[in-house]
Write a protein that holds these residues in place. Structure first.
Motif, PDB file in Angstrom:
ATOM      1  N   ILE A  28      31.692  64.430 -29.273  1.00 21.09           N
ATOM      2  CA  ILE A  28      31.787  65.545 -30.212  1.00 21.09           C
ATOM      3  C   ILE A  28      33.112  66.250 -29.971  1.00 21.09           C
ATOM      4  O   ILE A  28      33.369  66.708 -28.857  1.00 21.09           O
ATOM      5  CB  ILE A  28      30.617  66.539 -30.024  1.00 21.09           C
ATOM      6  CG1 ILE A  28      29.287  65.846 -30.349  1.00 21.09           C
ATOM      7  CG2 ILE A  28      30.822  67.765 -30.907  1.00 21.09           C
ATOM      8  CD1 ILE A  28      28.074  66.666 -29.985  1.00 21.09           C
ATOM      9  N   LYS A  30      34.255  69.001 -31.947  1.00 21.48           N
ATOM     10  CA  LYS A  30      34.019  70.445 -32.106  1.00 21.48           C
ATOM     11  C   LYS A  30      32.745  70.669 -32.894  1.00 21.48           C
ATOM     12  O   LYS A  30      32.489  69.976 -33.876  1.00 21.48           O
ATOM     13  CB  LYS A  30      35.189  71.107 -32.839  1.00 21.48           C
ATOM     14  CG  LYS A  30      35.066  72.624 -32.967  1.00 21.48           C
ATOM     15  CD  LYS A  30      36.264  73.215 -33.664  1.00 21.48           C
ATOM     16  CE  LYS A  30      36.221  74.738 -33.694  1.00 21.48           C
ATOM     17  NZ  LYS A  30      35.110  75.240 -34.514  1.00 21.48           N
ATOM     18  N   ILE A  31      31.951  71.631 -32.440  1.00 27.10           N
ATOM     19  CA  ILE A  31      30.761  72.041 -33.179  1.00 27.10           C
ATOM     20  C   ILE A  31      31.048  73.366 -33.861  1.00 27.10           C
ATOM     21  O   ILE A  31      31.402  74.338 -33.185  1.00 27.10           O
ATOM     22  CB  ILE A  31      29.537  72.185 -32.260  1.00 27.10           C
ATOM     23  CG1 ILE A  31      29.251  70.881 -31.509  1.00 27.10           C
ATOM     24  CG2 ILE A  31      28.315  72.588 -33.091  1.00 27.10           C
ATOM     25  CD1 ILE A  31      28.095  70.978 -30.531  1.00 27.10           C
ATOM     26  N   ASP A  53      30.238  79.346 -34.284  1.00 27.55           N
ATOM     27  CA  ASP A  53      30.763  78.998 -32.968  1.00 27.55           C
ATOM     28  C   ASP A  53      31.190  80.225 -32.174  1.00 27.55           C
ATOM     29  O   ASP A  53      31.310  80.160 -30.946  1.00 27.55           O
ATOM     30  CB  ASP A  53      31.912  77.993 -33.080  1.00 27.55           C
ATOM     31  CG  ASP A  53      33.034  78.489 -33.971  1.00 27.55           C
ATOM     32  OD1 ASP A  53      34.072  77.802 -34.059  1.00 27.55           O
ATOM     33  OD2 ASP A  53      32.874  79.550 -34.602  1.00 27.55           O
ATOM     34  N   ARG A  71      23.175  80.077 -28.599  1.00 24.84           N
ATOM     35  CA  ARG A  71      23.782  78.772 -28.328  1.00 24.84           C
ATOM     36  C   ARG A  71      24.595  78.819 -27.051  1.00 24.84           C
ATOM     37  O   ARG A  71      25.048  79.897 -26.626  1.00 24.84           O
ATOM     38  CB  ARG A  71      24.655  78.299 -29.493  1.00 24.84           C
ATOM     39  CG  ARG A  71      25.862  79.147 -29.769  1.00 24.84           C
ATOM     40  CD  ARG A  71      26.542  78.721 -31.070  1.00 24.84           C
ATOM     41  NE  ARG A  71      27.361  77.519 -30.905  1.00 24.84           N
ATOM     42  CZ  ARG A  71      27.977  76.915 -31.927  1.00 24.84           C
ATOM     43  NH1 ARG A  71      27.826  77.363 -33.168  1.00 24.84           N
ATOM     44  NH2 ARG A  71      28.729  75.835 -31.710  1.00 24.84           N
ATOM     45  N   ASN A  73      27.858  76.894 -25.907  1.00 21.35           N
ATOM     46  CA  ASN A  73      28.881  75.960 -26.389  1.00 21.35           C
ATOM     47  C   ASN A  73      29.241  74.913 -25.329  1.00 21.35           C
ATOM     48  O   ASN A  73      29.522  73.768 -25.665  1.00 21.35           O
ATOM     49  CB  ASN A  73      30.129  76.719 -26.810  1.00 21.35           C
ATOM     50  CG  ASN A  73      29.902  77.525 -28.075  1.00 21.35           C
ATOM     51  OD1 ASN A  73      29.090  77.171 -28.917  1.00 21.35           O
ATOM     52  ND2 ASN A  73      30.622  78.624 -28.211  1.00 21.35           N
ATOM     53  N   LYS A  76      26.458  72.480 -25.385  1.00 17.47           N
ATOM     54  CA  LYS A  76      26.225  71.941 -26.726  1.00 17.47           C
ATOM     55  C   LYS A  76      24.748  72.057 -27.105  1.00 17.47           C
ATOM     56  O   LYS A  76      24.129  71.089 -27.590  1.00 17.47           O
ATOM     57  CB  LYS A  76      26.700  70.488 -26.816  1.00 17.47           C
ATOM     58  CG  LYS A  76      28.179  70.308 -26.519  1.00 17.47           C
ATOM     59  CD  LYS A  76      28.591  68.857 -26.520  1.00 17.47           C
ATOM     60  CE  LYS A  76      30.041  68.701 -26.112  1.00 17.47           C
ATOM     61  NZ  LYS A  76      30.429  67.276 -25.991  1.00 17.47           N
ATOM     62  N   THR A  77      24.194  73.225 -26.857  1.00 19.36           N
ATOM     63  CA  THR A  77      22.796  73.450 -27.171  1.00 19.36           C
ATOM     64  C   THR A  77      22.641  74.673 -28.068  1.00 19.36           C
ATOM     65  O   THR A  77      23.482  75.577 -28.072  1.00 19.36           O
ATOM     66  CB  THR A  77      21.960  73.671 -25.907  1.00 19.36           C
ATOM     67  OG1 THR A  77      22.481  74.801 -25.198  1.00 19.36           O
ATOM     68  CG2 THR A  77      21.992  72.456 -25.000  1.00 19.36           C
ATOM     69  N   LEU A  99      29.631  69.419 -37.482  1.00 17.46           N
ATOM     70  CA  LEU A  99      30.602  68.902 -36.521  1.00 17.46           C
ATOM     71  C   LEU A  99      31.928  68.605 -37.197  1.00 17.46           C
ATOM     72  O   LEU A  99      31.965  68.144 -38.343  1.00 17.46           O
ATOM     73  CB  LEU A  99      30.063  67.623 -35.873  1.00 17.46           C
ATOM     74  CG  LEU A  99      28.689  67.719 -35.236  1.00 17.46           C
ATOM     75  CD1 LEU A  99      28.338  66.420 -34.543  1.00 17.46           C
ATOM     76  CD2 LEU A  99      28.609  68.871 -34.261  1.00 17.46           C
TER      77      LEU A  99
END
Length: 121
Positions: A28, A30-31, A53, A71, A73, A76-77, A99
Motif C-alpha cells: 500500500i 497511501k491510504i 487520513d 484509525r 495510520n 493501517k487499521t 488507496l
C-alpha cells in the motif's frame, strides 16, 4: 494483493457495546479515507462513518453520539467503537479504504468481506 480484513462482530444485547477492527495488508503506497458501511437484510448498503487520513470524521445521523471511528495510520487499521447498540444496528458491517498509488495515477476503493453484527432486543 491488497486485502481488508474485518474482525470483532458478534451477538450483543441491546444497550451493549462492540468494537470492530479492520486491517489493511499488502503493498500500500497511501491510504486516503477509510470508513465503515453496513447492510441490513433487505436494505441498501449505507454509510456508517468515515475518517480521513488526517483524522477528520463524519457519521450517519443514526449513529452520532453512539459510534466512534478511529484509525492508526502506522498499523493501517481502522476501528469502529459501537456503544448503546440498538436492534436496528443489526447488519453486516463492511470496512472500506481509498488507496492511492502513483503507478495507478488515481485512487482505488477497496472493501472487506464484512462482519456480522447482531443486536438482540
Amino acid at each position: 494483493q491488497v486485502q481488508l480484513v474485518e474482525s470483532g462482530g458478534g451477538l450483543v444485547q441491546a444497550g451493549g457495546s462492540l468494537r470492530l477492527s479492520c486491517a489493511a495488508s499488502g503493498y500500500i503506497f497511501k491510504i486516503n479515507d477509510m470508513g465503515w458501511y453496513r447492510q441490513a437484510p433487505g436494505k441498501q448498503r449505507e454509510l456508517v462513518a468515515t475518517i480521513t487520513d488526517n483524522g477528520s470524521t463524519d457519521y450517519a445521523d443514526s449513529v452520532k453520539g453512539r459510534f466512534t471511528i478511529s484509525r492508526d495510520n502506522a498499523k493501517k487499521t481502522v476501528d469502529l467503537q459501537m456503544n448503546t447498540l440498538k436492534s436496528e444496528d443489526t447488519a453486516v458491517y463492511y470496512c472500506t479504504a481509498d488507496l492511492y498509488d502513483p503507478a495507478w495515477g488515481a485512487s482505488k476503493n477497496y472493501w472487506g468481506h464484512g462482519t456480522q453484527v447482531t443486536v438482540s432486543s
